[in-house]
Write an enzyme that holds these catalytic residues in place. Structure first.
Site, PDB file in Angstrom:
ATOM      1  N   LYS A  13       0.825  -1.209   0.000  1.00 24.45           N
ATOM      2  CA  LYS A  13       0.000   0.000   0.000  1.00 24.45           C
ATOM      3  C   LYS A  13       0.865   1.267   0.000  1.00 24.45           C
ATOM      4  O   LYS A  13       2.068   1.205   0.226  1.00 24.45           O
ATOM      5  CB  LYS A  13      -0.924  -0.033   1.223  1.00 24.45           C
ATOM      6  CG  LYS A  13      -1.967  -1.163   1.171  1.00 24.45           C
ATOM      7  CD  LYS A  13      -2.932  -1.074   2.349  1.00 24.45           C
ATOM      8  CE  LYS A  13      -3.972  -2.184   2.301  1.00 24.45           C
ATOM      9  NZ  LYS A  13      -4.955  -2.069   3.392  1.00 24.45           N
ATOM     10  N   TYR A  53     -12.373  -2.006  -3.614  1.00 26.75           N
ATOM     11  CA  TYR A  53     -12.989  -1.936  -2.285  1.00 26.75           C
ATOM     12  C   TYR A  53     -14.522  -1.886  -2.323  1.00 26.75           C
ATOM     13  O   TYR A  53     -15.150  -1.422  -1.375  1.00 26.75           O
ATOM     14  CB  TYR A  53     -12.411  -0.752  -1.513  1.00 26.75           C
ATOM     15  CG  TYR A  53     -10.987  -1.004  -1.040  1.00 26.75           C
ATOM     16  CD1 TYR A  53     -10.699  -2.089  -0.202  1.00 26.75           C
ATOM     17  CD2 TYR A  53      -9.936  -0.178  -1.409  1.00 26.75           C
ATOM     18  CE1 TYR A  53      -9.408  -2.344   0.232  1.00 26.75           C
ATOM     19  CE2 TYR A  53      -8.631  -0.427  -0.975  1.00 26.75           C
ATOM     20  CZ  TYR A  53      -8.385  -1.515  -0.149  1.00 26.75           C
ATOM     21  OH  TYR A  53      -7.102  -1.768   0.285  1.00 26.75           O
ATOM     22  N   ASN A 116      -2.138   0.171   6.867  1.00 26.99           N
ATOM     23  CA  ASN A 116      -1.660  -1.131   7.338  1.00 26.99           C
ATOM     24  C   ASN A 116      -0.837  -1.880   6.299  1.00 26.99           C
ATOM     25  O   ASN A 116      -0.814  -3.105   6.248  1.00 26.99           O
ATOM     26  CB  ASN A 116      -2.808  -1.974   7.909  1.00 26.99           C
ATOM     27  CG  ASN A 116      -3.912  -2.216   6.912  1.00 26.99           C
ATOM     28  OD1 ASN A 116      -3.799  -1.824   5.753  1.00 26.99           O
ATOM     29  ND2 ASN A 116      -4.973  -2.879   7.336  1.00 26.99           N
ATOM     30  N   HIS A 119      -2.021  -5.328   1.371  1.00 30.09           N
ATOM     31  CA  HIS A 119      -3.313  -5.985   1.135  1.00 30.09           C
ATOM     32  C   HIS A 119      -3.066  -7.384   0.597  1.00 30.09           C
ATOM     33  O   HIS A 119      -2.134  -7.590  -0.184  1.00 30.09           O
ATOM     34  CB  HIS A 119      -4.125  -5.209   0.084  1.00 30.09           C
ATOM     35  CG  HIS A 119      -5.235  -6.033  -0.505  1.00 30.09           C
ATOM     36  ND1 HIS A 119      -6.433  -6.209   0.137  1.00 30.09           N
ATOM     37  CD2 HIS A 119      -5.291  -6.788  -1.637  1.00 30.09           C
ATOM     38  CE1 HIS A 119      -7.198  -7.019  -0.594  1.00 30.09           C
ATOM     39  NE2 HIS A 119      -6.524  -7.377  -1.677  1.00 30.09           N
ATOM     40  N   GLU A 130      -9.619  -9.568  -7.945  1.00 32.52           N
ATOM     41  CA  GLU A 130      -8.700  -8.452  -7.689  1.00 32.52           C
ATOM     42  C   GLU A 130      -7.531  -8.433  -8.684  1.00 32.52           C
ATOM     43  O   GLU A 130      -7.126  -7.366  -9.144  1.00 32.52           O
ATOM     44  CB  GLU A 130      -8.195  -8.530  -6.240  1.00 32.52           C
ATOM     45  CG  GLU A 130      -9.326  -8.236  -5.243  1.00 32.52           C
ATOM     46  CD  GLU A 130      -8.982  -8.581  -3.804  1.00 32.52           C
ATOM     47  OE1 GLU A 130      -7.853  -9.029  -3.522  1.00 32.52           O
ATOM     48  OE2 GLU A 130      -9.859  -8.392  -2.943  1.00 32.52           O
TER      49      GLU A 130
END
Ligand code: ATP
Ligand code: MG
Length: 156
Positions: A13, A53, A116, A119, A130
């Protein structure tokens, strides 16, 4: 115990890219024995972010999530290995870094839940969906290569 060769979608990320932590995190995945069969650094478009998302649309953190994933480049990858979906999620640790197991990527690198670091897909079905958001699956997967051991055997 299930032993399946699987592919999963992983993205480092924006916080990871900004902080120069890509190498350290990739090393953890490679050290565990996973094979990277596609990798691309990109700036996520609004369309890609919303598609990725979609399951979170309407949740209080959705707008921030979409904004965050577009805030700096990501490093998108397809990872292959034994039980890759569950195993990679295990190496990641819990969504909230404060609750992630010591030694997991999120426990060791992530400051807060909104940043975080990484992913990974939560199921084989999500992985297929994805991957297709970020890669041309007919052209961009590197599947036709041998391990060093296979090359040594071929060269005998
Ligand atoms: N309650 C929350 N508050 C703020 N951000 C959240 C919250 N829940 C989830 N998020 C953010 O949304 C992302 C997607 O949430 P999800 O429930 O899919 O977690 P995940 O599967 O562990 O993470 P990811 O999909 O990014 O791998 C999380 O990684 C986190 O950054
Ligand atoms: Mg998720």
């Amino acid at each position: 115990m299930k032993i399946e060769m699987e592919r999963t979608f992983v993205a480092l990320k924006p916080d990871t890219v900004q902080r120069g932590l890509m190498g350290k995190i990739i090393t953890r995945l490679e050290d565990k024995g996973f094979k990277i069969i596609a990798m691309k650094m990109l700036e996520v478009s609004k369309e890609q972010a919303e598609d990725h998302y979609a399951e979170h649309k309407g949740k209080p953190f959705y707008d921030g999530l979409v904004k965050f994933i577009m805030s700096a480049p990501i490093l998108a990858m397809v990872i292959e290995g034994v039980n890759a979906v569950a195993e990679v999620r295990h190496i990641l640790g819990a969504t909230d870094p404060d609750k992630a197991d010591v030694g997991s990527i999120r426990a060791d690198f992530s400051p807060i839940m909104a940043c975080n670091s990484i992913h990974a897909s939560d199921s084989v079905e999500s992985a297929k969906r994805e991957m297709a958001i970020y890669f041309d699956l007919d052209k961009e997967l590197c599947t036709n290569w041998k391990t060093m051991m296979e090359l040594v055997i071929d060269a005998r």
